[in-house]
Design an enzyme around this catalytic site. Sequence first.
Site, short mmCIF file in Angstrom:
data_model
loop_
_atom_site.label_atom_id
_atom_site.label_comp_id
_atom_site.label_asym_id
_atom_site.label_seq_id
_atom_site.Cartn_x
_atom_site.Cartn_y
_atom_site.Cartn_z
N LEU B 130 137.20 26.41 -28.02
CA LEU B 130 136.38 26.17 -29.21
C LEU B 130 137.20 26.24 -30.50
O LEU B 130 137.20 25.31 -31.29
CB LEU B 130 135.24 27.19 -29.25
CG LEU B 130 134.29 27.10 -30.45
CD1 LEU B 130 133.49 25.81 -30.40
CD2 LEU B 130 133.33 28.29 -30.47
N THR B 131 137.93 27.35 -30.68
CA THR B 131 138.59 27.61 -31.97
C THR B 131 139.73 26.61 -32.22
O THR B 131 140.48 26.27 -31.31
CB THR B 131 139.14 29.05 -31.99
OG1 THR B 131 138.04 29.94 -31.82
CG2 THR B 131 139.85 29.36 -33.30
N SER B 137 135.51 30.96 -37.14
CA SER B 137 134.26 31.65 -37.48
C SER B 137 133.12 30.68 -37.75
O SER B 137 131.96 31.03 -37.63
CB SER B 137 134.47 32.53 -38.72
OG SER B 137 135.33 33.59 -38.41
N ARG B 273 146.81 72.28 -26.16
CA ARG B 273 147.88 72.16 -27.13
C ARG B 273 147.75 73.24 -28.21
O ARG B 273 146.70 73.33 -28.87
CB ARG B 273 147.82 70.77 -27.77
CG ARG B 273 148.79 70.56 -28.90
CD ARG B 273 150.22 70.50 -28.42
NE ARG B 273 151.09 70.03 -29.49
CZ ARG B 273 152.40 70.14 -29.46
NH1 ARG B 273 153.01 70.71 -28.40
NH2 ARG B 273 153.13 69.68 -30.45
N GLU B 368 135.72 37.01 -31.15
CA GLU B 368 134.29 36.78 -30.90
C GLU B 368 133.47 36.91 -32.18
O GLU B 368 132.33 37.35 -32.15
CB GLU B 368 133.76 37.73 -29.83
CG GLU B 368 134.39 37.60 -28.46
CD GLU B 368 134.03 36.29 -27.76
OE1 GLU B 368 132.97 35.73 -28.06
OE2 GLU B 368 134.83 35.83 -26.92
N SER B 371 133.93 41.05 -38.09
CA SER B 371 132.88 41.94 -38.58
C SER B 371 132.08 41.27 -39.70
O SER B 371 130.85 41.43 -39.79
CB SER B 371 133.49 43.24 -39.10
OG SER B 371 134.10 43.95 -38.05
#
Lengths: 106, 388
Positions: B130-131, B137, B273, B368, B371
């Site tokens: 697709l890209t 985007s 630790r 995908e 944000s």
Amino acid sequence: MRTRFDKPLRPLTELDAQGHLGVFELADENGQVLFIGYAGGKSLFGLKGEIQAASKRLSAATHFRYEINTAYWTRYQELLMLHKADHGELPAAVEFTGKLGRLSPG
Amino acid sequence: MDLQLSEEQQMIVGMVRRFVREEIVPLELNLDPDTDQLPPADRERLIVKTKAMGLYGLDIPPEYGGPEIDLVTRTLLAIEMAQHRAGLYSPCYGVFGGAGLAQLFEATDDQKERYLYPTLRGEKRGFFGLTEPSGGSDPARAIQTRAVADGDDWVINGGKIFISGADKADFGLVFARTASEKGRNGVTCFIVDTDTPGFHVRRIVHTLRSANYATELQFDDMRVPATNILGQVNRGFAIANDRLSRQRIPYAAGCIGVAVKAHELALEYVPQRETFGAPLSSRQAIQWMLVDNEIDIQTSTWLVLDAAHKAQRGDSFRKEAAMAKLVGSEAGGRVVDRCMQMFGGYGVTKDFPFERWYREMRIRRIGEGPSEVQRHIIARDILGASLR
């Protein structure tokens, strides 16, 4: 963006690699690539150690070139695919057991 | 939504959890820390086991031979399967099989014979193309690859970038513009065989990611028969869009799985630790990091299960999937970053998985749909038509 090694082959007597991650090729006196390898996260002494070990196994290897690269795993597969695209097969000394992709680099 | 797991869900999740811990994690101790492949003998041995567990091909619909496991349970399993070093991009190294490209379930009978069934049998692999260099985007507007009808064929010219698995695939779904003036309605999906003259994988696109690297593709006068159009001419964008929404749920689940494992490693480490005469776990600075991890994991788990629940019921889940993807990828990154900090110098070495997770998790905020696009989707949903 380049895909092929753009560095010349140099005699193994000039080996200057250090403990970095990366990929390398070993070749004979005629410049024929005999081996493609990488120094990954489990390499004790990085490129230096891997090139030395591989050249000991391959007596015909006289020359080397390397590339420091933290994306060694994908770059290694790319070099194998490029070699296969150019020569029709992998160097005999390479043992790659996974599924290798196909490139037509042009 | 009922967040209490049923007995069956608990049993299946427990089975996969044991499998990851007893079969996958021990193998990784001897593998290169950046690898995405198991030695063939181990891979075959483990596939036999997952088939015996009845969990092979989890995402294959039951009518095509897959196990009858609902989407919520599959989401829980995706969280489990990511809980190892390579788990973000190569969960369990693929030994649970896959359904391939879900769009093929909508293909014609002839296309199913040639592409879907061989994929389900493990004989063929596909990629999703697709890209493009012009953008990912906003694919409806960014697609510049063109397909022109010529007799019974279409001739495709153009290129794709950031395409996973194309170099190892037998075929792929390639989206091309077939009517330039029609925007999102002018895109068509073609099934393309990778041995078609004019199909080229030009290079690997090296990124932060160690596994499932991306490639750049070029199409030069690539001739594809009209019988290889998936769906209808000029209606390919709906196929792409559907996939993008569905993919966000397992994508978020993978981020959560890695966060769970990183948090678990930190919880084991900090009581052992010692600094300045006391264990790290007694320090408030460390405790608060662990508390924030816990909140990030719980929040994102609820969101992804809510999205899966709605999708399973057949309700609209676009907003919920976007929220799960947004929060899961960002929370996962924060958790890995905190755990790396708690491990100090060791956290950035290749002796531990954090450095790989840290690199790969950064991509999850972009892959995908970044944000910002997820926020855009959520805003459009809550503001309604006024934003469209």
